[in-house]
Design a protein around this motif. Structure first.
Motif, PDB file in Angstrom:
ATOM      1  N   MET A   1       0.825  -1.177   0.000  1.00  0.00           N
ATOM      2  CA  MET A   1       0.000   0.000   0.000  1.00  0.00           C
ATOM      3  C   MET A   1       0.871   1.243   0.000  1.00  0.00           C
ATOM      4  O   MET A   1       1.903   1.294   0.638  1.00  0.00           O
ATOM      5  CB  MET A   1      -0.863   0.016   1.259  1.00  0.00           C
ATOM      6  N   GLN A   3       1.752   5.022   1.122  1.00  0.00           N
ATOM      7  CA  GLN A   3       1.500   5.852   2.297  1.00  0.00           C
ATOM      8  C   GLN A   3       1.568   7.313   1.903  1.00  0.00           C
ATOM      9  O   GLN A   3       2.307   7.696   1.013  1.00  0.00           O
ATOM     10  CB  GLN A   3       2.500   5.538   3.397  1.00  0.00           C
ATOM     11  N   THR A   5       1.387  11.453   3.567  1.00  0.00           N
ATOM     12  CA  THR A   5       1.356  12.369   4.704  1.00  0.00           C
ATOM     13  C   THR A   5       0.704  13.656   4.234  1.00  0.00           C
ATOM     14  O   THR A   5       1.105  14.229   3.234  1.00  0.00           O
ATOM     15  CB  THR A   5       2.777  12.664   5.221  1.00  0.00           C
ATOM     16  N   GLN A  67      -1.146  10.745   8.767  1.00  0.00           N
ATOM     17  CA  GLN A  67      -0.519   9.631   8.059  1.00  0.00           C
ATOM     18  C   GLN A  67      -1.647   8.745   7.526  1.00  0.00           C
ATOM     19  O   GLN A  67      -2.545   8.363   8.284  1.00  0.00           O
ATOM     20  CB  GLN A  67       0.366   8.809   9.008  1.00  0.00           C
ATOM     21  N   CYS A  68      -1.605   8.436   6.233  1.00  0.00           N
ATOM     22  CA  CYS A  68      -2.692   7.691   5.593  1.00  0.00           C
ATOM     23  C   CYS A  68      -2.151   6.546   4.748  1.00  0.00           C
ATOM     24  O   CYS A  68      -1.026   6.593   4.258  1.00  0.00           O
ATOM     25  CB  CYS A  68      -3.490   8.602   4.670  1.00  0.00           C
ATOM     26  N   ASP A  69      -2.998   5.557   4.558  1.00  0.00           N
ATOM     27  CA  ASP A  69      -2.766   4.501   3.580  1.00  0.00           C
ATOM     28  C   ASP A  69      -3.673   4.784   2.395  1.00  0.00           C
ATOM     29  O   ASP A  69      -4.837   5.151   2.569  1.00  0.00           O
ATOM     30  CB  ASP A  69      -3.111   3.122   4.150  1.00  0.00           C
ATOM     31  N   ASP A  71      -5.350   3.187  -1.057  1.00  0.00           N
ATOM     32  CA  ASP A  71      -5.658   1.912  -1.702  1.00  0.00           C
ATOM     33  C   ASP A  71      -6.791   2.133  -2.692  1.00  0.00           C
ATOM     34  O   ASP A  71      -7.513   3.128  -2.612  1.00  0.00           O
ATOM     35  CB  ASP A  71      -6.066   0.887  -0.629  1.00  0.00           C
ATOM     36  N   CYS A  85      -6.900   7.155   7.253  1.00  0.00           N
ATOM     37  CA  CYS A  85      -5.997   7.717   8.250  1.00  0.00           C
ATOM     38  C   CYS A  85      -5.713   6.666   9.319  1.00  0.00           C
ATOM     39  O   CYS A  85      -6.632   6.058   9.859  1.00  0.00           O
ATOM     40  CB  CYS A  85      -6.641   8.952   8.869  1.00  0.00           C
ATOM     41  N   TRP A  86      -4.443   6.456   9.641  1.00  0.00           N
ATOM     42  CA  TRP A  86      -4.088   5.551  10.734  1.00  0.00           C
ATOM     43  C   TRP A  86      -3.357   6.268  11.861  1.00  0.00           C
ATOM     44  O   TRP A  86      -3.209   5.738  12.967  1.00  0.00           O
ATOM     45  CB  TRP A  86      -3.275   4.360  10.233  1.00  0.00           C
ATOM     46  N   LYS A  87      -2.907   7.510  11.617  1.00  0.00           N
ATOM     47  CA  LYS A  87      -2.245   8.297  12.651  1.00  0.00           C
ATOM     48  C   LYS A  87      -2.467   9.771  12.339  1.00  0.00           C
ATOM     49  O   LYS A  87      -2.369  10.179  11.181  1.00  0.00           O
ATOM     50  CB  LYS A  87      -0.746   7.990  12.683  1.00  0.00           C
TER      51      LYS A  87
END
Length: 129
Positions: A1, A3, A5, A67-69, A71, A85-87
């Motif tokens: 995936m 990433q 920012t 911080q994002c993935d 997909d 978003c994961w962070k």
């Protein structure tokens, strides 16, 4: 995936959605629109899932670094991107200015002097006919 920012200000918050997946698992989702700073600022809609919604505590007006993935998934022959978003780090809260900058009236147009007025009307040979 891939990433990604994103640094900017949260300008919109969409209503939370929820449902049940194919496997019977409950899910929640909320989307935020972040605008980057700069002359050619871009907007990015990021999705926050499940417990991260409460844990991150994002809201409109906050300055953030997210911080994002990234997909993509296919549905009915069409492809859709998802930016999850994961962070998120809250870097500040944007404040509206407490007072507006002073407003200046435009200078009145300069009036011709008496000699200029007389000169404008004394030239009777300027008529086009």
């Amino acid at each position: 995936m891939a990433q990604l920012t994103v640094k900017g200000k949260i300008i919109a918050e969409m209503p939370e959605r929820s449902g049940t997946g194919k496997t019977g698992k409950e899910w929640r989702s909320k989307e935020y629109v972040v605008v980057e700073h700069g002359e050619y600022a871009k907007r990015v809609c990021v999705q926050v899932m499940n417990d991260k919604i409460d844990a991150l505590g994002l809201s409109v007006g906050q300055e953030v670094e997210i911080q994002c993935d990234v997909d993509a998934r296919e549905w009915n022959g069409k492809w859709f991107n998802s930016i999850t978003c994961w962070k998120a780090t809250i870097t500040g809260v944007s404040q509206a200015p407490t007072s507006s900058p002073p407003q200046y009236a435009a200078a009145p147009p300069k009036q011709p002097t008496v000699s200029q007025n007389n000169q404008m009307f004394d030239d009777k040979d300027d008529l086009p006919f």
